[in-house]
Design a protein around this motif. Structure first.
Motif, PDB file in Angstrom:
ATOM      1  N   VAL B  97       0.833  -1.207   0.000  1.00  0.00           N
ATOM      2  CA  VAL B  97       0.000   0.000   0.000  1.00  0.00           C
ATOM      3  C   VAL B  97       0.868   1.258   0.000  1.00  0.00           C
ATOM      4  O   VAL B  97       0.622   2.213  -0.719  1.00  0.00           O
ATOM      5  N   GLY B  98       1.917   1.251   0.813  1.00  0.00           N
ATOM      6  CA  GLY B  98       2.785   2.426   0.864  1.00  0.00           C
ATOM      7  C   GLY B  98       3.426   2.570   2.226  1.00  0.00           C
ATOM      8  O   GLY B  98       3.395   1.653   3.046  1.00  0.00           O
ATOM      9  N   ALA B  99       4.003   3.738   2.441  1.00  0.00           N
ATOM     10  CA  ALA B  99       4.701   3.978   3.707  1.00  0.00           C
ATOM     11  C   ALA B  99       4.589   5.451   4.063  1.00  0.00           C
ATOM     12  O   ALA B  99       4.350   6.295   3.197  1.00  0.00           O
ATOM     13  N   PHE B 109       2.762  -0.019   5.038  1.00  0.00           N
ATOM     14  CA  PHE B 109       1.434  -0.643   5.023  1.00  0.00           C
ATOM     15  C   PHE B 109       1.339  -1.681   3.907  1.00  0.00           C
ATOM     16  O   PHE B 109       1.752  -1.430   2.770  1.00  0.00           O
TER      17      PHE B 109
END
Lengths: 808, 168
Positions: B97-99, B109
């Motif tokens: 998802v990303g950070a 995430f």
């Protein structure tokens, strides 16, 4: 919200609430600590203070140490005066030989398991492990003990890994002292290769070295009333407990070195230039901005010099439990004073030593951070008791503490400005990490360098208390320290750890702690934050905490002394708190499960029945079929024949009867005068009575701070102390009386209890988005990230791997 | 054929050890939470910012990584996700998802769709292990009000976690 009219008098409400709270496990969470704590004795009394028979040993040192820079080796002669203040005769003494930890045959090295690759499932042998093993193969680490003597007579000794037993010809009697000497030497470890708390750092660009010597001399093992010799082997984690004493240390180093050390420099005229001494005198008048004793330009010039010969720097330190020093020709040196309200020690000389590589951030912040630490910590304990406080940059990150001197990390990074130019810059993270680590390490000068707790046994007593005060001091340095978002308080941070299944209590011996950081640092910090801000309040907590620090200044406290003092000085029974936070592994999660609303009923049927009718109409929907029949104009049979109607068609169940009126009169007659007056007042004032139900989901009992919103839009708060759980630690109901109608209640609105699940903290219920959901709500960030992830996944990693092949 | 002690292995990085810090211990924390509203397993990794920076320097050959930059955060996400696995019947593939930067920490995430919740999952959490011999990663799984914890040290490759009837 449930609405009903209460037909009982207000005075009965308390009885109702009590009836809803059966006594379940009442003794458990509020049971007094009793036998969990050691019995008070003559050494440590029941108030948590040193007892009338308190004693501690004493060890005074005179050390002549020489640094051979070409060989990167130190050698020393050490004379120890050991005073036996205990009631016991000692037939042998134990010394700590911490440098032996780095020997290739040490217990730590031999008990080390192989590393595993982080991406594959294979065993691995890393570059770092290989570098360390190469260092150990090239250089023999650990002490060479040249001699152990009492006068001219040799004393027999036995080395057991990181400990050395010295056998005495006759037991050292209580109250007597022994003077003996140890001559020794060792090769200084290359810190980056060996991962040690001290050693040397090599700077290839300038072919220069920075030495920092810690745990470098054989030191007396602590002998205590609670564990006798504290000689658990040093495996690298559980740090130290030591004896207080006076030090005279002569440090001989290359003549162009600058030395920072525990204590006061006694021969400035022999080792400093006239200009440097003038600058130092100016620094003794300056408390706003540090003064350079060695300027950045001078330090750069020094790096190019290679003076022949040596100089001896002489330091003394009084009543300290250890001694460390750093030495280099690279050092920039700045200093100013910290003034404090203490007649015994009104001025402290604050200094920083750092190489060019640490600029520009170190000259800007280091010395200020040291001074700030003392201002905050002294408020919570006692005036800083030593003449100097120093911060030395010895590595890129992290830190380590010794009396009056701390080794601290974080340096700026080289940043490419354009194709041909680079400059040293630092990020916000580097800056705050530097300030944070200096606060932490200088803070250790209070705990445990002065309040001398035993870290090898109870890590939290210095790391936990110190991390708590570090947290306080950081937030007094500047607002939003280390916080980019509102949810970054330590109470939010600790939750995930406290939710975990395999915790051990804070009160666990150091070597047996799992998840050392959260257990010994974060959870105690969170606990003390809850204690100060919520359970006790600042005034009581600060007084009691200060009392603990002052009682145990230059003495050796145990956990029971801390627990007892905080209760003794505050009149707050905290046994439930210690039991839950320090001896248990439950977490805080309290659910607000139900709210019921009532008003006191007059019981007068001519008033109340009409109200009851209105409420019934509000709460009970008319049967749909009946409603639609009417809307269709459908006439009922009775409507078409009105002659069939009778009493029951004219009156519903809310019509008062004579019997109801008689019952009301009898109810009034049975009341005492005061009961009747109370009822009349309650009816007149029309207060609302709420029964608010709470369930203890997490198990750790907690205060219940509430934020209340009223129907008129106003707000208020109500703090329920943790003692509400004392009869039933699982479920409780609180009765709240309000002259205004309540429309919403929020439990723990300021997030001050470390409540793990906030979704059950609201009346009416709310949906609380998860952290990940919040992240995904920001569409721009989400899309940018998705694009970037796709782009990166298409690229090939450029990894540096140690190539290995099967052996032949 | 006799093999050397470090048989058949590769090393992920040239790892220079950091100081023996008494005060910042190598510790990663991952929470896996079943979101009943969305039927998604939400995975949040919490790693210390300086450790992540170190990993990025080593693995992406960055001179001075900037974690306020989306590309660097994406690299942190990939670095982490390559070292974490959670496998169980009925659980979909983990998605990155990303950070984001959160104070001293980087939050990374991931998520996975849940078709049905299994009794048992297998977990792997090797973040930062190749850099720091003392690194420990703790994974908490929270499902239906029950928490399970596994802790990974250097010797732990993959761990099974019984969730059993707690999944309902």
């Amino acid at each position: 919200m449930q609405k009903a009219l209460l037909f009982i008098a207000l005075v009965l409400v308390a009885g109702l609430v009590a009836a809803e709270q059966p006594v379940v496990d009442a003794a458990g969470k509020f049971r007094q600590l009793g036998t969990l704590l050691p019995t008070p004795n003559v050494y440590r009394n029941a108030a948590g203070a040193p007892g009338h028979g308190y004693w501690q040993q004493r060890a005074d040192y005179k050390i002549d140490v020489r640094l051979d820079e070409r060989q990167r080796r130190v050698s020393a002669s050490e004379t120890i005066t050991y005073t036996n203040e205990s009631p016991d005769a000692l037939s042998y003494l134990w010394l700590q030989l911490d440098q032996n930890r780095f020997n290739a045959n040490s217990l730590e090295r031999r008990s080390e398991a192989a590393q595993q690759n982080s991406e594959t499932e294979d065993s691995t042998y890393s570059f770092s492990r290989m570098r360390r093993d190469h260092a150990a193969a090239d250089t023999e680490y650990g002490y060479t003990i040249e001699s152990v003597k009492r006068g001219n007579r040799k004393l027999p000794y036995t080395i057991v890994d990181t400990m050395m037993r010295i056998d005495l010809a006759e037991p050292l009697a209580p109250g007597s002292e022994i003077v003996f000497s140890v001559d020794w030497s060792f090769n200084v470890t290359e810190q980056a290769a060996v991962n040690s708390r001290g050693g040397y750092e090599y700077f290839p660009e300038t072919d220069t070295y920075l030495y920092y010597l810690a745990q470098w001399f054989p030191r007396l093992v602590a002998y205590t009333d609670y564990t006798a010799w504290q000689h658990k082997q040093f495996l690298g984690r559980g740090e130290f407990t030591l004896e207080f004493g006076d030090y005279e240390v002569a440090i001989t180093v290359p003549a162009d070195h600058v030395v920072s050390a525990t204590g006061e420099l006694m021969n400035a005229e022999a080792v400093l230039s006239d200009v440097q001494r003038q600058r130092l005198a100016r620094a003794m008048q300056e408390q706003r901005q540090p003064v350079f004793i060695v300027t950045p330009d001078e330090a750069k010039a020094n790096e190019q010099r290679r003076e022949r010969g040596n100089k001896t720097w002489r330091f003394t330190a009084t009543n300290v439990r250890d001694f460390a020093f750093a030495s280099s020709r690279k050092f920039i040196w700045d200093a100013m004073i910290h003034e404090q309200d203490d007649t015994a020690n009104p001025v402290v000389l604050v200094m920083s030593f750092y190489p060019t590589e640490a600029q520009p951030i170190w000259s800007r912040y280091s010395t200020h951070a040291v001074a700030h630490t003392m201002a905050v910590y002294s408020r919570f304990s006692f005036p800083y008791p030593y003449p100097t406080s120093q911060s030395v940059n010895t590595w890129k990150g992290g830190g380590m503490e010794y009396p009056m001197i701390t080794f601290n990390g974080y340096r700026p990074e080289l940043t490419e400005v354009n194709e041909d130019d680079e400059q040293l810059t630092y990020s916000r993270s580097i800056k705050q990490s530097l300030i944070g680590v200096i606060i932490h390490e200088v803070g250790h000068n209070y705990f445990p360098m002065v309040v001398n707790s035993d870290e090898r046994q109870w890590t939290w007593m210095d790391e936990g208390l110190n991390s708590f005060l570090q947290y306080v001091a950081e937030r007094e340095w500047e607002e939003n320290f280390h916080e980019y978002e509102e949810s970054q308080s330590v109470l939010d941070h600790v939750i995930e750890y406290m939710l975990s299944e395999k915790q051990v209590p804070i009160m666990t011996q150091s070597d047996s702690i799992l998840q050392f950081g959260p257990n010994a640092y974060t959870k105690p910090t969170a606990a003390l934050m809850v204690l100060r801000e919520t359970v006790m309040g600042r005034e009581l907590f600060d007084f009691a905490f200060r009392e603990y620090a002052r009682r145990w200044m230059f003495k050796r406290p145990t956990p029971a002394d801390f627990f007892r003092t905080l209760e003794d000085a505050s009149a707050v029974d905290l046994d439930w708190f210690w039991r839950g936070w320090f001896y248990g592994t439950d977490h805080v999660d309290v659910a607000l499960t139900r709210v019921r609303e009532f008003q006191v009923s007059s019981q007068d049927p001519d008033i109340e029945f009409a109200e009851n009718r209105k409420q019934a109409q509000r709460e009970m929907a008319e049967p749909l079929i009946q409603k639609r029949n009417r809307e269709e104009g459908r006439e009922t049979y009775v409507e078409s024949r009105r002659e069939l109607e009778d009493f029951y068609n004219e009156h519903d169940k809310f019509t008062p009867s004579n019997k109801d009126r008689n019952d009301y009169r009898e109810f009034l007659d049975d009341l005492e005068d005061w009961e009747r007056a109370a009822l009349e007042r309650a009816v007149r004032e029309a207060d609302y009575i709420y029964f608010v139900d709470f369930a203890n989901v997490g198990g750790l009992v907690s205060p219940l701070p509430l934020a209340i919103t009223y129907a008129d839009g106003s707000t208020g708060s109500y703090d329920i102390p943790a003692e509400i759980w004392r009869r039933n630690p699982d479920n409780v109901t609180k009765a709240l009386v309000s002259d205004k109608r309540i429309t919403a209640i929020e439990l723990d609105p300021l997030q001050q209890t470390a409540d793990a699940d906030r979704s059950n903290n609201y009346f009416p219920q709310r949906i609380v988005p998860s952290r990940l959901e919040l992240y995904k709500r920001d569409e721009e960030t989400r899309d940018l990230m998705a694009d970037m992830l796709a782009e990166l996944k298409a690229e090939k990693d450029d990894k540096k791997a140690l190539p290995l092949k099967p052996g032949n | 054929m006799q093999r050397r002690a470090f048989v058949g292995t590769t090393l992920a990085a040239l790892a220079l050890p950091l100081p023996a810090l008494s005060h910042r211990l190598r510790y990663g924390l991952t929470s896996v939470v079943w979101n009943a509203r969305t039927d998604v397993l939400e995975i949040t990794h919490r790693l210390h910012v300086h450790d992540v920076l170190r990993a990025l320097v080593e693995h992406y050959d960055l001179r001075n990584p900037d974690l306020t930059d989306v590309r660097t955060l994406a690299q942190a996400t990939l670095y982490t996700s390559k070292r974490f696995a959670l496998i169980g019947e009925g659980i979909g593939r983990l998605t990155d998802v990303g950070a984001e930067l959160a104070g001293e920490f980087v939050l990374v995430f991931q998520e996975a769709a849940v078709v049905s919740l299994p009794d048992r999952v297998r977990v792997r959490a090797r973040m930062l292990m190749e850099l720091f011999p003392e690194q420990q990663n703790q994974v908490n799984l929270h499902v239906n009000g029950v928490s399970r914890t596994v802790v990974f040290g250097q010797e732990d490759l993959e761990r099974g976690v019984e969730l059993g009837s707690s999944l309902g």
